[in-house]
Design an enzyme around this catalytic site. Structure first.
Site, mmCIF file in Angstrom:
data_model
loop_
_atom_site.group_PDB
_atom_site.id
_atom_site.type_symbol
_atom_site.label_atom_id
_atom_site.label_comp_id
_atom_site.label_asym_id
_atom_site.label_seq_id
_atom_site.Cartn_x
_atom_site.Cartn_y
_atom_site.Cartn_z
ATOM 1 N N CYS A 7 31.433 48.068 26.813
ATOM 2 C CA CYS A 7 31.026 48.582 25.491
ATOM 3 C C CYS A 7 31.214 50.098 25.513
ATOM 4 O O CYS A 7 31.930 50.623 26.374
ATOM 5 C CB CYS A 7 29.604 48.162 25.139
ATOM 6 S SG CYS A 7 28.321 48.784 26.246
ATOM 7 N N ASN A 10 27.663 51.537 27.898
ATOM 8 C CA ASN A 10 27.238 50.733 29.062
ATOM 9 C C ASN A 10 25.723 50.849 29.292
ATOM 10 O O ASN A 10 25.256 50.884 30.424
ATOM 11 C CB ASN A 10 28.028 51.111 30.323
ATOM 12 C CG ASN A 10 27.826 50.165 31.508
ATOM 13 O OD1 ASN A 10 27.850 50.572 32.658
ATOM 14 N ND2 ASN A 10 27.618 48.883 31.233
ATOM 15 N N CYS A 12 23.585 49.367 26.364
ATOM 16 C CA CYS A 12 22.979 48.376 25.450
ATOM 17 C C CYS A 12 23.644 46.996 25.569
ATOM 18 O O CYS A 12 23.043 46.056 26.098
ATOM 19 C CB CYS A 12 23.069 48.853 23.998
ATOM 20 S SG CYS A 12 22.107 50.347 23.661
ATOM 21 N N ARG A 13 24.866 46.867 25.067
ATOM 22 C CA ARG A 13 25.491 45.541 24.960
ATOM 23 C C ARG A 13 26.059 45.008 26.269
ATOM 24 O O ARG A 13 25.758 43.875 26.672
ATOM 25 C CB ARG A 13 26.596 45.568 23.882
ATOM 26 C CG ARG A 13 26.074 45.745 22.477
ATOM 27 C CD ARG A 13 27.180 46.113 21.509
ATOM 28 N NE ARG A 13 27.694 47.470 21.788
ATOM 29 C CZ ARG A 13 28.708 48.031 21.161
ATOM 30 N NH1 ARG A 13 29.342 47.364 20.206
ATOM 31 N NH2 ARG A 13 29.100 49.255 21.462
ATOM 32 N N SER A 14 26.903 45.806 26.931
ATOM 33 C CA SER A 14 27.562 45.255 28.131
ATOM 34 C C SER A 14 26.595 44.986 29.290
ATOM 35 O O SER A 14 26.816 44.017 30.037
ATOM 36 C CB SER A 14 28.759 46.114 28.574
ATOM 37 O OG SER A 14 28.385 47.424 28.887
ATOM 38 N N ASP A 122 26.733 47.148 17.352
ATOM 39 C CA ASP A 122 26.136 48.168 18.222
ATOM 40 C C ASP A 122 24.667 48.353 17.836
ATOM 41 O O ASP A 122 24.369 48.801 16.731
ATOM 42 C CB ASP A 122 26.924 49.470 18.027
ATOM 43 C CG ASP A 122 26.426 50.574 18.936
ATOM 44 O OD1 ASP A 122 25.353 50.408 19.550
ATOM 45 O OD2 ASP A 122 27.119 51.597 19.025
HETATM 46 P P1 4NP Z 1 26.392 50.384 23.899
HETATM 47 O O1 4NP Z 1 25.516 51.191 22.826
HETATM 48 O O2 4NP Z 1 27.818 50.829 23.679
HETATM 49 O O3 4NP Z 1 26.165 48.971 23.538
HETATM 50 O O4 4NP Z 1 25.866 50.765 25.275
HETATM 51 C C1 4NP Z 1 25.549 52.578 22.667
HETATM 52 C C2 4NP Z 1 24.897 53.393 23.564
HETATM 53 C C3 4NP Z 1 24.892 54.756 23.370
HETATM 54 C C4 4NP Z 1 25.541 55.310 22.271
HETATM 55 C C5 4NP Z 1 26.191 54.481 21.382
HETATM 56 C C6 4NP Z 1 26.207 53.118 21.572
HETATM 57 N N1 4NP Z 1 25.483 56.712 22.061
HETATM 58 O O5 4NP Z 1 25.960 57.166 20.996
HETATM 59 O O6 4NP Z 1 25.008 57.460 22.938
#
Ligand code: 4NP
Length: 151
Positions: A7, A10, A12-14, A122
């Site tokens: 993602c 790294n 939240c989702r992955s 997201d």
């Molecule tokens: P992820 O979510 O891609 O599922 O880990 C996010 C985590 C952090 C951010 C965006 C999405 N950020 O903007 O810092």
């Protein structure tokens, strides 16, 4: 099989995808290796988001041992499948792939919804971690079903 979940951050989702697939693989006694990474380097070394940790925990999965790392070109060589959460992840991963490696990169929800290129939303700003969990759970079940003969 070596599978990499990818993602943006790294956190939240992955990490959830890694935790869910690891649990299923263990239950099925498959010897697959699962890891996750982010296309950005924004959260390197950090634990998963506390909301991902608690959502996983509600489903009996501990992901608190995971630490964020950034996707690197050698991952495209090392892993058999590189699974993107959304189209932007998918395009970023392809930028690191050579011609032979392109076919390893897939949208994870295409295992559950073939050909639709659906995104795992997201949840970082908008929440929805349980929905993310449910989508990944279905996709991982299908992924295993479709590859259960792979070592
Ligand atoms: P992820 O979510 O891609 O599922 O880990 C996010 C985590 C952090 C951010 C965006 C999405 N950020 O903007 O810092």
């Amino acid at each position: 099989m070596k599978i990499l979940m990818v993602c943006l951050g790294n956190i939240c989702r992955s990490p959830l995808a890694e935790g869910i697939l690891k649990q299923k693989v263990k239950k099925k006694e498959l010897t697959w290796q699962i890891d996750s990474a982010g296309t950005s380097g924004w959260h390197i070394g950090e634990l998963p988001d506390s909301r991902s940790i608690s959502t996983a925990k509600q489903h009996g999965i501990d992901i608190s041992d995971q630490r964020s790392r950034q996707l690197k070109a050698s991952d495209l060589q090392e892993f058999d499948l590189i699974l993107a959460m959304d189209t932007s992840n998918y395009n970023d991963i392809l930028r690191l792939a050579n011609k032979e490696q392109r076919d390893k990169v897939k949208m994870i929800l295409n295992f559950a919804y073939p050909g639709e290129n659906r995104a795992v939303p997201d949840p970082y700003y908008n929440d929805g971690f349980e929905q993310v969990y449910q989508l990944l759970d279905i996709a991982c079940d299908q992924l295993i079903q479709q590859n259960s003969n792979s070592k």
